[in-house]
Structures are given as structure tokens and as C-alpha cells.
Design a protein around this motif. Structure first.
Motif, PDB file in Angstrom:
ATOM      1  N   THR A 106       0.815  -1.227   0.000  1.00 26.77           N
ATOM      2  CA  THR A 106       0.000   0.000   0.000  1.00 26.77           C
ATOM      3  C   THR A 106       0.843   1.269   0.000  1.00 26.77           C
ATOM      4  OG1 THR A 106      -0.116   0.123   2.420  1.00 26.77           O
ATOM      5  CG2 THR A 106      -1.804  -1.198   1.297  1.00 26.77           C
ATOM      6  N   HIS A 140       1.485  11.607   5.394  1.00 23.45           N
ATOM      7  CA  HIS A 140       1.678  11.392   3.954  1.00 23.45           C
ATOM      8  C   HIS A 140       2.733  12.378   3.487  1.00 23.45           C
ATOM      9  CE1 HIS A 140       0.735  10.000  -0.035  1.00 23.45           C
ATOM     10  NE2 HIS A 140       0.507  11.225  -0.461  1.00 23.45           N
ATOM     11  N   ASP A 148      -8.199   2.602   6.402  1.00 27.02           N
ATOM     12  CA  ASP A 148      -8.139   2.201   4.992  1.00 27.02           C
ATOM     13  C   ASP A 148      -6.705   2.431   4.524  1.00 27.02           C
ATOM     14  OD1 ASP A 148      -8.222   1.984   2.217  1.00 27.02           O
ATOM     15  OD2 ASP A 148     -10.193   2.906   2.056  1.00 27.02           O
ATOM     16  N   ALA A 172      -4.975   1.337   1.904  1.00 24.45           N
ATOM     17  CA  ALA A 172      -4.772   1.675   0.486  1.00 24.45           C
ATOM     18  C   ALA A 172      -5.007   3.162   0.266  1.00 24.45           C
ATOM     19  CB  ALA A 172      -5.698   0.844  -0.384  1.00 24.45           C
ATOM     20  N   ALA A 173      -6.041   3.702   0.899  1.00 26.31           N
ATOM     21  CA  ALA A 173      -6.326   5.136   0.774  1.00 26.31           C
ATOM     22  C   ALA A 173      -5.221   5.964   1.417  1.00 26.31           C
ATOM     23  CB  ALA A 173      -7.673   5.458   1.404  1.00 26.31           C
ATOM     24  N   ALA A 212      -2.301   6.306  -0.712  1.00 27.06           N
ATOM     25  CA  ALA A 212      -2.552   7.197  -1.845  1.00 27.06           C
ATOM     26  C   ALA A 212      -2.692   8.656  -1.421  1.00 27.06           C
ATOM     27  CB  ALA A 212      -3.815   6.754  -2.575  1.00 27.06           C
ATOM     28  N   ALA A 216      -5.016   9.832   1.042  1.00 29.93           N
ATOM     29  CA  ALA A 216      -6.349  10.188   1.535  1.00 29.93           C
ATOM     30  C   ALA A 216      -6.507   9.672   2.959  1.00 29.93           C
ATOM     31  CB  ALA A 216      -7.427   9.606   0.629  1.00 29.93           C
ATOM     32  N   HIS A 217      -6.638  10.575   3.923  1.00 35.04           N
ATOM     33  CA  HIS A 217      -6.721  10.140   5.321  1.00 35.04           C
ATOM     34  C   HIS A 217      -8.138   9.833   5.770  1.00 35.04           C
ATOM     35  CE1 HIS A 217      -8.134  14.207   6.177  1.00 35.04           C
ATOM     36  NE2 HIS A 217      -7.019  14.700   5.664  1.00 35.04           N
ATOM     37  N   GLY A 218      -9.153  10.224   4.995  1.00 38.13           N
ATOM     38  CA  GLY A 218     -10.519   9.917   5.364  1.00 38.13           C
ATOM     39  C   GLY A 218     -10.945  10.491   6.695  1.00 38.13           C
TER      40      GLY A 218
END
Length: 302
Positions: A59, A87, A109, A111-112, A115, A117-119
Motif C-alpha cells: 500500500t 503522507h 483504509d 490503500a487510501a 494514496a 487520503a486520510h478519510g
């Protein structure tokens, strides 16, 4: 007594292109002793550690345990841990902080996160840069002998966000330190140069002389970026974006772009370093992989 750091210094081994590679970081507080593979060899639940390793594989997220410098209890008394998510993409770096039970990490998450994206996990952190000093003597004695005094000195000097960390690779460059949010790793630091690095990071700058690379990039790209920084005096942390012209090979074509429009083309060669040396005090001598820029040309500004 000879150590891997002593030999690496004597051989004037380059720092560039030796940073750990990770687009994002998950840092989990775990006081007490650490084994060589700390996620499964410490007071951290080993089953949870193995599951987190499984879920983050591929990831771009690197997991490490952290603890405050100095003496500490074997585990936080409440069972809740301080956790940082970070990130490291240029221009899009961030740090989030949370306090939670370790099993809550399974709700992330990954994978997020890899990429970028911390959500909305945790809360935005905009305090002093995080200084992560590798001190895990069970992986390499140099990290303990050189890293622990450095972490203690930085904490005593008033740097509030200094943490010991389980692993940053490159034991022979100890003491090593990773700074977030940018994700630049540094090596062969002294108390003076580490303080210089932290001040520069606070100002959004790098210190190329002691820099191993930005963890967001692969090692050939780290090498090309640092060559541009050193030769053209670029120290702003988010000024450069780097990309490869193709898959990594014995010689990799790399493009380095500046936010002001300047452009450089680099050719980075992969080599086996000579003579043989220990990558760690716990390993037999071998020939580690190194990278060098064999051509660097400035292109017309765009």
C-alpha cells in the motif's frame, strides 16, 4: 571496537539514495523494550502486528513503533496510544494525530492512506515537525549507541516532538532521523546538525548535506533530487517533483522539475559498492546497492 558506522564513514559512503521508501507512515506509541522486529517482538500485540503488516503490504504505508526518549514504563497505563498518520507527497504532505486503542488501527483504509487520503482519521496536526530518531539496538547496536543520546539531547533542548523510532534502515549511517511532514531522512547527525535540520524543517527547508532522501521517492529518484539540491542550491522542501522515465534499471532516466519552471534531466546508475562492508553490525560483510548520478543537465525553463 569497529562498527558499521565507523567503516561507512571511513569509506565516505554517500548518503544520497539511502532513505527508507514509504509514501505514508503509521507511527504507533509503544513504550518498553523492542525486539529486532518490533511489531511482533515487543509489548505490542504480535497477532495485531502481523495483521497490520499483512494489511499494509503493497500500500505504500510503513508502520513503525515510537516512544519518548528516556526512561519509560513498559506500556502506557490506559492501553490507549498516541498515533500519527503522515503522507509525504511534495505539496500534498500532511500529518494527523489520534489517541486510540491499538485494535482500532484495523479500521483504517491503508490503500487510501498510501494514496494520500486520510478519510478524516484523527485530527489535523500542525505543530512542530516530528523528529523520529532510530534507537532500536536490537536491530543494530549503532542505533542505540548513537541514536539514544541524540534523541535525549534534542528533547532536553526543548524540541517537543522528538520520538525514538524502531527502524529507518541504513544503520551504518547512524544516528539517523526522519522528519515529518516532508518525509526526509537524514544520517550521520550530531546534536548540532540535527538541531539545524529541525530548524530548517520548521521553515519548510531541507539540509541536503546530511540528507539521505525523501521517503516518497524510490532510491534512484532520491539520488537525482539530492543531486539537483546540492548542485543548484535548492533547499525548499516542496520545490521539486521527481519522476522516472521508465522502470528502474542499471541506469535510470530521471526528470526533476522545480515549481518555478526549471527542469533537469538526470541519469542515475545502480552499482554494487566496493569494497565489501557491513550494512549492519549484525550482518556479514557484503556489497550494498548504491546509486550515483552520472549525468545531470539543466533544460530550458518552462
Amino acid at each position: 571496537m569497529s562498527t558499521c558506522t565507523t567503516l561507512s564513514r571511513e569509506l565516505t559512503e554517500p548518503l544520497a539514495g539511502t532513505a527508507p521508501t514509504a509514501r505514508s507512515w503509521l507511527l504507533v506509541e509503544q513504550a518498553g523494550p523492542w525486539g529486532a522486529r518490533a511489531l511482533t517482538e515487543s509489548h505490542f500485540d504480535p497477532d495485531l502486528g502481523r495483521e497490520l503488516q499483512r494489511r499494509t503490504a503493497g500500500t505504500g504505508v510503513e508502520i513503525a513503533l515510537i516512544r519518548r526518549p528516556g526512561r519509560h514504563a513498559d506500556r502506557p497505563p490506559s492501553g490507549r496510544r498516541e498515533v500519527y498518520l503522515a503522507h509525504t507527497a511534495p505539496g500534498r504532505s500532511w500529518v494527523r494525530r489520534a489517541t486510540l486503542h491499538p485494535e482500532d488501527l484495523l479500521d483504517l483504509d491503508f490503500a487510501a492512506l498510501g494514496a494520500g487520503a486520510h478519510g478524516s482519521a484523527g485530527a489535523a496536526y500542525d505543530g512542530d515537525p516530528l523528529a523520529l530518531v532510530c534507537t532500536n539496538g536490537r536491530r543494530d547496536r549503532c542505533c542505540a549507541l548513537l541514536g539514544r543520546p541524540l534523541a535525549a539531547e534534542l528533547a532536553a533542548a526543548g524540541h517537543a516532538q522528538v520520538w525514538e523510532v524502531t527502524h529507518l534502515g541504513g544503520h551504518r549511517f547512524s544516528p539517523t532521523m526522519l522528519v515529518l511532514p516532508y518525509g526526509y531522512a537524514y544520517g550521520r547527525l550530531s546534536a548540532h546538525t540535527a538541531k539545524e535540520v529541525l530548524e530548517a524543517t520548521h521553515q519548510g527547508r531541507t539540509v541536503p548535506e546530511w540528507c539521505r532522501g525523501r521517503s516518497y521517492w524510490s532510491r534512484p529518484l532520491q539520488t537525482a533530487e539530492l543531486a539537483v539540491r546540492q548542485q543548484f542550491g535548492v533547499d525548499q522542501a516542496d520545490a521539486l517533483v521527481v519522476e522516472a522515465g521508465g522502470p528502474e534499471a542499471e541506469e535510470t532516466a530521471v526528470t526533476v522539475r522545480h515549481t518555478d519552471g526549471r527542469l533537469w534531466r538526470a541519469s542515475v546508475r545502480r552499482t554494487l559498492l566496493q569494497p565489501a562492508r557491513q550494512e549492519s553490525c549484525l550482518k556479514p560483510a557484503g556489497n550494498p546497492t548504491g546509486y550515483e548520478v552520472v549525468a545531470l543537465t539543466a533544460q530550458a525553463a518552462r
